[in-house]
Design an enzyme around this catalytic site. Structure first.
Site, PDB file in Angstrom:
ATOM      1  N   GLY A  36      27.447   7.041 -24.226  1.00 25.69           N
ATOM      2  CA  GLY A  36      27.108   8.485 -24.435  1.00 25.69           C
ATOM      3  C   GLY A  36      27.994   9.612 -23.856  1.00 25.69           C
ATOM      4  CG  PHE A  37      27.397  13.624 -23.777  1.00 25.89           C
ATOM      5  CD1 PHE A  37      28.754  14.354 -24.281  1.00 25.89           C
ATOM      6  CD2 PHE A  37      26.272  13.678 -24.424  1.00 25.89           C
ATOM      7  CE1 PHE A  37      28.689  15.062 -25.585  1.00 25.89           C
ATOM      8  CE2 PHE A  37      26.433  14.579 -25.817  1.00 25.89           C
ATOM      9  CZ  PHE A  37      27.307  15.152 -26.034  1.00 25.89           C
ATOM     10  CD  GLU A 198      19.681  24.251 -30.596  1.00 31.99           C
ATOM     11  OE1 GLU A 198      20.310  24.940 -29.998  1.00 31.99           O
ATOM     12  OE2 GLU A 198      19.802  23.083 -30.545  1.00 31.99           O
ATOM     13  CD  GLN A 343      29.953  20.650 -19.715  1.00 27.79           C
ATOM     14  OE1 GLN A 343      30.421  20.416 -18.415  1.00 27.79           O
ATOM     15  NE2 GLN A 343      30.561  20.988 -20.558  1.00 27.79           N
TER      16      GLN A 343
HETATM   17  C1  LIG Z   1      18.204  16.490 -30.036  1.00 24.76           C
HETATM   18  C2  LIG Z   1      18.913  16.968 -28.670  1.00 24.76           C
HETATM   19  C3  LIG Z   1      19.602  18.180 -28.422  1.00 24.76           C
HETATM   20  C4  LIG Z   1      20.371  18.374 -27.338  1.00 24.76           C
HETATM   21  N1  LIG Z   1      20.858  19.336 -27.206  1.00 24.76           N
HETATM   22  C5  LIG Z   1      21.837  19.706 -26.011  1.00 24.76           C
HETATM   23  C6  LIG Z   1      22.586  20.869 -25.822  1.00 24.76           C
HETATM   24  O1  LIG Z   1      22.502  21.758 -26.775  1.00 24.76           O
HETATM   25  N2  LIG Z   1      23.275  21.016 -24.832  1.00 24.76           N
HETATM   26  C7  LIG Z   1      23.223  20.170 -23.663  1.00 24.76           C
HETATM   27  O2  LIG Z   1      23.943  20.265 -22.933  1.00 24.76           O
HETATM   28  N3  LIG Z   1      22.515  18.931 -24.011  1.00 24.76           N
HETATM   29  C8  LIG Z   1      21.670  18.613 -25.000  1.00 24.76           C
HETATM   30  N4  LIG Z   1      21.103  17.471 -24.891  1.00 24.76           N
HETATM   31  C9  LIG Z   1      21.060  16.766 -23.896  1.00 24.76           C
HETATM   32  C10 LIG Z   1      22.233  15.683 -23.958  1.00 24.76           C
HETATM   33  O3  LIG Z   1      22.679  15.366 -25.140  1.00 24.76           O
HETATM   34  C11 LIG Z   1      21.990  14.819 -23.029  1.00 24.76           C
HETATM   35  O4  LIG Z   1      21.970  15.409 -21.577  1.00 24.76           O
HETATM   36  C12 LIG Z   1      23.218  13.829 -22.765  1.00 24.76           C
HETATM   37  O5  LIG Z   1      23.392  13.224 -24.230  1.00 24.76           O
HETATM   38  C13 LIG Z   1      23.183  12.805 -21.767  1.00 24.76           C
HETATM   39  O6  LIG Z   1      24.209  11.818 -21.755  1.00 24.76           O
HETATM   40  P1  LIG Z   1      24.172  10.463 -21.171  1.00 24.76           P
HETATM   41  O7  LIG Z   1      25.489   9.861 -21.379  1.00 24.76           O
HETATM   42  O8  LIG Z   1      23.399  10.229 -19.941  1.00 24.76           O
HETATM   43  O9  LIG Z   1      23.030   9.844 -22.100  1.00 24.76           O
HETATM   44  P2  LIG Z   1      23.406   9.687 -23.846  1.00 24.76           P
HETATM   45  O10 LIG Z   1      24.284  10.565 -24.478  1.00 24.76           O
HETATM   46  O11 LIG Z   1      21.833   9.667 -24.510  1.00 24.76           O
HETATM   47  O12 LIG Z   1      23.855   8.253 -24.084  1.00 24.76           O
HETATM   48  C14 LIG Z   1      23.202   7.021 -23.621  1.00 24.76           C
HETATM   49  C15 LIG Z   1      24.006   5.852 -24.378  1.00 24.76           C
HETATM   50  O13 LIG Z   1      23.384   4.730 -23.741  1.00 24.76           O
HETATM   51  C16 LIG Z   1      23.064   3.822 -24.706  1.00 24.76           C
HETATM   52  N5  LIG Z   1      22.016   2.934 -24.312  1.00 24.76           N
HETATM   53  C17 LIG Z   1      20.919   3.341 -24.052  1.00 24.76           C
HETATM   54  N6  LIG Z   1      20.142   2.165 -23.546  1.00 24.76           N
HETATM   55  C18 LIG Z   1      20.923   1.072 -23.577  1.00 24.76           C
HETATM   56  C19 LIG Z   1      20.893  -0.405 -23.316  1.00 24.76           C
HETATM   57  N7  LIG Z   1      19.757  -0.909 -22.987  1.00 24.76           N
HETATM   58  N8  LIG Z   1      22.050  -1.163 -23.668  1.00 24.76           N
HETATM   59  C20 LIG Z   1      23.123  -0.629 -24.015  1.00 24.76           C
HETATM   60  N9  LIG Z   1      23.132   0.864 -24.512  1.00 24.76           N
HETATM   61  C21 LIG Z   1      22.160   1.318 -24.187  1.00 24.76           C
HETATM   62  C22 LIG Z   1      22.833   4.599 -25.878  1.00 24.76           C
HETATM   63  O14 LIG Z   1      22.933   3.956 -27.337  1.00 24.76           O
HETATM   64  C23 LIG Z   1      23.604   5.842 -25.897  1.00 24.76           C
HETATM   65  O15 LIG Z   1      24.775   5.612 -26.554  1.00 24.76           O
HETATM   66  C24 LIG Z   1      20.320  17.214 -26.240  1.00 24.76           C
HETATM   67  C25 LIG Z   1      19.532  16.034 -26.359  1.00 24.76           C
HETATM   68  C26 LIG Z   1      19.127  15.814 -27.752  1.00 24.76           C
HETATM   69  C27 LIG Z   1      18.186  14.566 -27.662  1.00 24.76           C
END
Ligand SMILES: Cc1cc2nc3c(=O)[nH]c(=O)nc-3n(C[C@H](O)[C@H](O)[C@H](O)COP(=O)(O)OP(=O)(O)OC[C@H]3O[C@@H](n4cnc5c(N)ncnc54)[C@H](O)[C@@H]3O)c2cc1C
Length: 472
Positions: A36-37, A198, A343
């Site tokens: 993810g991000f 949204e 972010q």
């Molecule tokens: C509908 C929605 C709208 C949003 N809108 C906004 C916005 O407008 N602005 C903003 O700043 N934020 C927004 N967010 C929040 C933002 O998307 C998250 O804060 C961000 O994605 C967090 O990044 P991350 O890398 O921690 O997690 P994620 O981006 O969720 O990535 C996690 C990754 O880990 C993988 N994963 C999970 N568990 C496992 C496992 N056991 N084994 C292998 N892989 C795994 C998943 O497949 C995924 O690819 C939104 C979230 C959602 C759901």
């Protein structure tokens, strides 16, 4: 899977590692869980480092979650907001991408366990581990609601919600009993954060704009859209005045906004709120999230929401080689917990990448992580957004233009930016949506047996067609 198979799989993986990386054994392995991000930012920050990276994700794509609601409301197609992780990292020679689900961590042996469709508990060793596994839905202890009110977190969720919304109109058009139109054409959203706001606004624009002239027996513009939130106001992370501006805009679009109302019950007939039943065939959950089980894997201290408490350098206390970042991590800054936004995730990913790079280069000491808040934004229908950044507060069309520019900038690939930009202009001008399809992945037509004659005369050069359809 039996142990012998796991062992042979492990040695296969080791062999692949050795072939692929003609690097001395001393070059450290960095395992990143989650593309993810946060995970992707960490991998990119290590592009030039002398490390061997294994990035593991249970899906094959990086998903731009902030635009998921546009897939759920048929503006964009799934492929416009997601890209294969291995394509994004194709030029990064020190990185191998593995599709599989991590199910646990052995801190003593320094390995994670990976599950794929035909293999379980495959150990992958690490010298540094970065856990960036995001969050899941939380129904606040009412898991029985999930069956009736899908949440919005993955592409599969977005397509499921799109199917549900579009199917409601199709069903109403075929339903002769007018008294049944009411519950088919009532949409209830639970949760008035940015996603709920949204989504509610986008459904309103869909029904009042795109669908209005296409049905003969029903009037789509008569659809009722209700947005519930237990909190006293919408968009709690924004100022009071922006929250009011968003509410007014939603009401202009015909959305019934009910702050201070929690759903007591959700079932196949709809929602019960404050003793009143709202009959609805389409209820959407946009409320709570719960972190991934990373805290349990590590047996680490978590906050009340279950996120792993990390130090200021994003390490897990007592485990200097393990980092937890993004939505899975819990860190306070200036007395407040950092929000679960993209972010924070990206900045933490870059920070950890840099920290590991410095450590490998023999440089010690890096300033503690500090989040630089660039602001919050939420879009409320066509041409209207709210933005809060430091002292700046803005709502309306200019804010919407800024929202559009920022979201285009952060899409993972240039091709997606162009495709989404063109689609937005088209939808803005014509009201037509990019992907208004009801796609039922669970229903695959059985192949009809052909008469022998036809089969024997079929062109033999035609390759067999192989389809992989997953509803996950
Ligand atoms: C509908 C929605 C709208 C949003 N809108 C906004 C916005 O407008 N602005 C903003 O700043 N934020 C927004 N967010 C929040 C933002 O998307 C998250 O804060 C961000 O994605 C967090 O990044 P991350 O890398 O921690 O997690 P994620 O981006 O969720 O990535 C996690 C990754 O880990 C993988 N994963 C999970 N568990 C496992 C496992 N056991 N084994 C292998 N892989 C795994 C998943 O497949 C995924 O690819 C939104 C979230 C959602 C759901």
């Amino acid at each position: 899977m039996n142990q012998a198979k796991a062992a042979s799989m492990h040695s296969e993986l080791e062999l692949t590692r050795e072939r692929k990386y003609a690097m001395p054994e001393s070059v450290p392995w960095v395992v990143i869980v989650g593309g993810g991000f946060a995970g992707l930012a960490a991998a990119k920050a290590l592009k030039k480092a002398a490390v061997r990276i294994i990035l593991i994700d249970r899906t094959n794509h990086h998903l731009f979650q902030p635009l998921l609601y546009q897939v759920a409301t048929a503006v964009l197609a799934p492929g416009q907001i997601s890209s294969p992780i291995r394509e994004i990292l194709r030029r990064q020679k020190n990185t191998t991408v593995i599709m599989g689900e991590v199910t646990g961590v052995d801190k003593d042996q320094r390995c994670v366990f990976v599950k794929s469709p035909d293999r379980e508990n495959v150990p992958v060793k690490y010298d540094y581990l970065i856990l960036a596994t995001g969050v899941r839905h939380s129904y606040f202890g009412h898991d029985q609601f999930e069956k009736f009110a899908p949440g919005l977190k993955s592409l599969a969720n977005a397509v499921e919600i799109r199917n549900k919304v579009l199917r409601a109109f199709e069903q109403a058009e075929t339903e002769e009993d007018v008294s049944r139109h009411r519950d088919l054409l009532t949409f209830v959203l639970i949760g008035g954060g940015p996603t709920g706001v949204e989504m509610a606004a986008a459904i309103a624009v869909l029904v009042r704009n795109s669908l209005r002239s296409e049905f003969r027996r029903i009037d789509p513009t008569s659809a009722r859209i209700v947005l519930l939130d237990a909190a006293p106001r919408l968009l709690g992370s924004f100022s009071e005045s922006l929250s009011q501006a968003a509410k007014k805009q939603l009401e202009r679009l015909g959305v019934e906004v009910r702050p201070g109302h929690a759903a007591d019950q959700i079932d196949e007939k709809g929602v019960i709120v404050a003793g009143e039943r709202i009959a609805s065939k389409t209820v959407i959950w946009t409320a709570g999230v719960a972190p991934s089980p990373a805290g349990k894997w590590l047996d680490a201290e978590t906050d009340r929401a279950g996120r792993v408490r990390v130090q200021r350098d994003l390490r897990v206390p007592g485990n200097p080689e393990i980092f937890v970042i993004g939505d899975t991590a819990s860190l306070d800054q200036d007395g407040k917990p950092l929000p679960g936004v993209a972010q924070v995730a990206m900045q933490q990913g870059r920070y950890v990448g840099k920290l590991i790079r410095r450590r490998i280069a023999g440089k010690n000491g890096q300033r503690p992580f500090r989040y630089f808040d660039k602001g919050n934004m939420a879009v409320v229908g066509k041409g209207f957004a709210v933005i809060q950044s430091g002292k700046l507060q803005m709502s309306g069309f200019l804010a919407w233009l800024a929202w559009a520019a920022v979201h285009l900038e952060f899409l993972a690939q240039p091709g997606l930016r162009i495709s989404v930009f063109v689609q937005w202009i088209w939808t803005f001008v014509t009201g037509q949506r990019g992907s208004r399809l009801i796609v039922d992945h669970t229903r695959i037509e059985p192949a009809k047996s052909r008469p022998a004659m036809a089969a024997s005369t079929a062109p033999s050069s035609q390759p067999p067609v192989t389809a992989v359809v997953s509803s996950k």
